[in-house]
Motif scaffolding. Structure first.
Motif, PDB file in Angstrom:
ATOM      1  N   ALA A   1       5.114 -17.645   8.326  1.00 27.30           N
ATOM      2  CA  ALA A   1       5.053 -16.205   8.057  1.00 27.30           C
ATOM      3  C   ALA A   1       6.461 -15.592   8.152  1.00 27.30           C
ATOM      4  CB  ALA A   1       4.127 -15.518   9.056  1.00 27.30           C
ATOM      5  N   TYR A   2       6.689 -14.530   7.384  1.00 24.53           N
ATOM      6  CA  TYR A   2       7.951 -13.791   7.453  1.00 24.53           C
ATOM      7  C   TYR A   2       7.738 -12.689   8.493  1.00 24.53           C
ATOM      8  CZ  TYR A   2      11.999 -11.031   5.910  1.00 24.53           C
ATOM      9  OH  TYR A   2      13.187 -10.329   5.861  1.00 24.53           O
ATOM     10  N   ILE A   3       8.494 -12.732   9.577  1.00 23.83           N
ATOM     11  CA  ILE A   3       8.304 -11.781  10.677  1.00 23.83           C
ATOM     12  C   ILE A   3       9.300 -10.625  10.594  1.00 23.83           C
ATOM     13  CG2 ILE A   3       8.168 -11.480  13.189  1.00 23.83           C
ATOM     14  CD1 ILE A   3       6.077 -13.495  12.180  1.00 23.83           C
ATOM     15  N   ILE A   4       8.766  -9.412  10.639  1.00 23.56           N
ATOM     16  CA  ILE A   4       9.614  -8.219  10.760  1.00 23.56           C
ATOM     17  C   ILE A   4       9.391  -7.678  12.167  1.00 23.56           C
ATOM     18  CG2 ILE A   4      10.091  -5.883   9.924  1.00 23.56           C
ATOM     19  CD1 ILE A   4       9.017  -6.798   7.168  1.00 23.56           C
ATOM     20  N   ASP A   5      10.419  -7.743  12.982  1.00 25.83           N
ATOM     21  CA  ASP A   5      10.344  -7.332  14.388  1.00 25.83           C
ATOM     22  C   ASP A   5      10.728  -5.852  14.501  1.00 25.83           C
ATOM     23  OD1 ASP A   5      10.501  -7.004  17.117  1.00 25.83           O
ATOM     24  OD2 ASP A   5      12.251  -8.297  17.391  1.00 25.83           O
ATOM     25  N   ALA A   6       9.711  -4.998  14.660  1.00 24.41           N
ATOM     26  CA  ALA A   6       9.956  -3.551  14.716  1.00 24.41           C
ATOM     27  C   ALA A   6      10.838  -3.163  15.902  1.00 24.41           C
ATOM     28  CB  ALA A   6       8.634  -2.793  14.764  1.00 24.41           C
TER      29      ALA A   6
ATOM     30  N   GLU B   1      13.645   1.020   7.137  1.00 22.54           N
ATOM     31  CA  GLU B   1      14.237  -0.320   7.250  1.00 22.54           C
ATOM     32  C   GLU B   1      13.173  -1.398   7.049  1.00 22.54           C
ATOM     33  OE1 GLU B   1      16.645  -3.566   7.793  1.00 22.54           O
ATOM     34  OE2 GLU B   1      17.277  -1.498   7.389  1.00 22.54           O
ATOM     35  N   ILE B   2      11.988  -1.203   7.613  1.00 23.03           N
ATOM     36  CA  ILE B   2      10.907  -2.183   7.469  1.00 23.03           C
ATOM     37  C   ILE B   2      10.488  -2.310   6.004  1.00 23.03           C
ATOM     38  CG2 ILE B   2       8.423  -2.540   7.954  1.00 23.03           C
ATOM     39  CD1 ILE B   2       9.064  -1.747  10.887  1.00 23.03           C
ATOM     40  N   LYS B   3      10.404  -1.187   5.304  1.00 28.36           N
ATOM     41  CA  LYS B   3      10.039  -1.223   3.880  1.00 28.36           C
ATOM     42  C   LYS B   3      11.085  -1.978   3.056  1.00 28.36           C
ATOM     43  CE  LYS B   3       6.871   2.673   3.597  1.00 28.36           C
ATOM     44  NZ  LYS B   3       6.645   4.063   3.151  1.00 28.36           N
ATOM     45  N   GLU B   4      12.359  -1.841   3.448  1.00 32.60           N
ATOM     46  CA  GLU B   4      13.431  -2.585   2.765  1.00 32.60           C
ATOM     47  C   GLU B   4      13.281  -4.091   3.019  1.00 32.60           C
ATOM     48  OE1 GLU B   4      17.260  -0.937   3.831  1.00 32.60           O
ATOM     49  OE2 GLU B   4      16.753   1.018   2.974  1.00 32.60           O
ATOM     50  N   GLN B   5      12.944  -4.453   4.269  1.00 34.07           N
ATOM     51  CA  GLN B   5      12.751  -5.869   4.604  1.00 34.07           C
ATOM     52  C   GLN B   5      11.537  -6.449   3.868  1.00 34.07           C
ATOM     53  OE1 GLN B   5      13.098  -7.203   8.669  1.00 34.07           O
ATOM     54  NE2 GLN B   5      14.585  -5.632   9.198  1.00 34.07           N
ATOM     55  N   ILE B   6      10.483  -5.646   3.710  1.00 34.80           N
ATOM     56  CA  ILE B   6       9.292  -6.089   2.962  1.00 34.80           C
ATOM     57  C   ILE B   6       9.673  -6.364   1.511  1.00 34.80           C
ATOM     58  CG2 ILE B   6       7.073  -5.310   1.991  1.00 34.80           C
ATOM     59  CD1 ILE B   6       6.604  -3.869   4.734  1.00 34.80           C
ATOM     60  N   ALA B   7      10.463  -5.453   0.932  1.00 34.06           N
ATOM     61  CA  ALA B   7      10.906  -5.619  -0.463  1.00 34.06           C
ATOM     62  C   ALA B   7      11.708  -6.910  -0.624  1.00 34.06           C
ATOM     63  CB  ALA B   7      11.733  -4.407  -0.893  1.00 34.06           C
ATOM     64  N   ASN B   8      12.592  -7.192   0.337  1.00 31.27           N
ATOM     65  CA  ASN B   8      13.403  -8.422   0.300  1.00 31.27           C
ATOM     66  C   ASN B   8      12.524  -9.670   0.402  1.00 31.27           C
ATOM     67  OD1 ASN B   8      15.698  -6.858   0.159  1.00 31.27           O
ATOM     68  ND2 ASN B   8      16.183  -7.014   2.340  1.00 31.27           N
ATOM     69  N   ALA B   9      11.570  -9.635   1.344  1.00 25.16           N
ATOM     70  CA  ALA B   9      10.682 -10.789   1.551  1.00 25.16           C
ATOM     71  C   ALA B   9       9.810 -11.035   0.318  1.00 25.16           C
ATOM     72  CB  ALA B   9       9.802 -10.559   2.776  1.00 25.16           C
ATOM     73  N   THR B  10       9.374  -9.957  -0.308  1.00 25.49           N
ATOM     74  CA  THR B  10       8.538 -10.066  -1.505  1.00 25.49           C
ATOM     75  C   THR B  10       9.339 -10.667  -2.658  1.00 25.49           C
ATOM     76  OG1 THR B  10       7.303  -8.129  -0.757  1.00 25.49           O
ATOM     77  CG2 THR B  10       6.981  -8.778  -3.036  1.00 25.49           C
TER      78      THR B  10
END
Length: 197
Positions: free
Chosen positions: A26-31, A94-103
């Motif tokens: 899984a790709y983890i985004i640590d808030a 920032e989380i939305k940017e990381q989601i875009a990168n992971a996608t």
């Protein structure tokens, strides 16, 4: 790619579950990690917080001293509300940017947003599911005391300062019991990843 919100009270073992999920692809985004970054010197949230709380919250190097800031907001709901309002907007961005990168990379099984304040920050609205990690209160107290080297009363106060288990359960699409049986937790996670493919 599915986006899963992972949350749970302090001492529930959310970090442990997050580690297993990462090992499983899984790709983890640590808030929490994002929250630390957005208050660093030179970032917009830093400027807003210093303007509101004053220079007393800074350490010798001019960075925000998180423990001191925590001590100020802990017993003051108005100041805590400002802190959350200020930081949540930057954290979500920032989380939305990381989601875009992971996608775009598209190499992970799913995206996990590991966030203690998932619902408060409004991140639940972008999740396909919300997994809540559960542990009995006495287990959580023991873990917090050991992890943070604090007293029984302080550990209980931290738990009391968060949502109740009933509140967590009310928005959970899946519950992951984590009472210390590693094999059981790993089996559950494996099953959930299959289910959410």
């Amino acid at each position: 790619m599915k986006i899963i919100g992972l949350t749970g009270g302090t001492g529930s073992g959310k970090g442990f579950v997050s580690t297993i999920l990462k090992e499983k692809g899984a790709y983890i985004i640590d808030a929490d990690g994002v929250a630390h970054e957005i208050i660093k010197k030179g970032k917009p949230a830093y400027t807003e917080l210093v303007a509101y709380f004053g220079v007393d919250i800074l350490d010798d190097s001019g960075e925000i001293f998180r423990k001191k800031l925590g001590g100020i907001v802990f017993g003051d709901s108005e100041k805590l509300a400002f802190l959350n309002q200020c930081t949540h907007a930057y954290i979500v961005k920032e989380i939305k940017e990381q989601i875009a990168n992971a996608t775009t990379e598209n190499t992970a099984k799913c995206i996990i947003i590991d966030a203690p304040l998932l619902v408060e920050a409004g991140l639940d609205s972008i999740c396909d599911g919300i997994w809540v990690v559960f542990a009995e209160e006495d287990v959580r107290v023991e873990r917090i005391m050991k992890r943070d080297s604090i007293s029984l009363d302080m550990a209980k106060a931290r738990i009391a300062n968060q949502k109740t288990w009933e509140e967590y359960a009310s928005f959970a699409t899946e519950i992951i019991p984590n009472m210390g049986n590693v094999e059981s937790v790993m089996e559950q996670i494996e099953g959930l990843l299959q289910k959410f493919k």
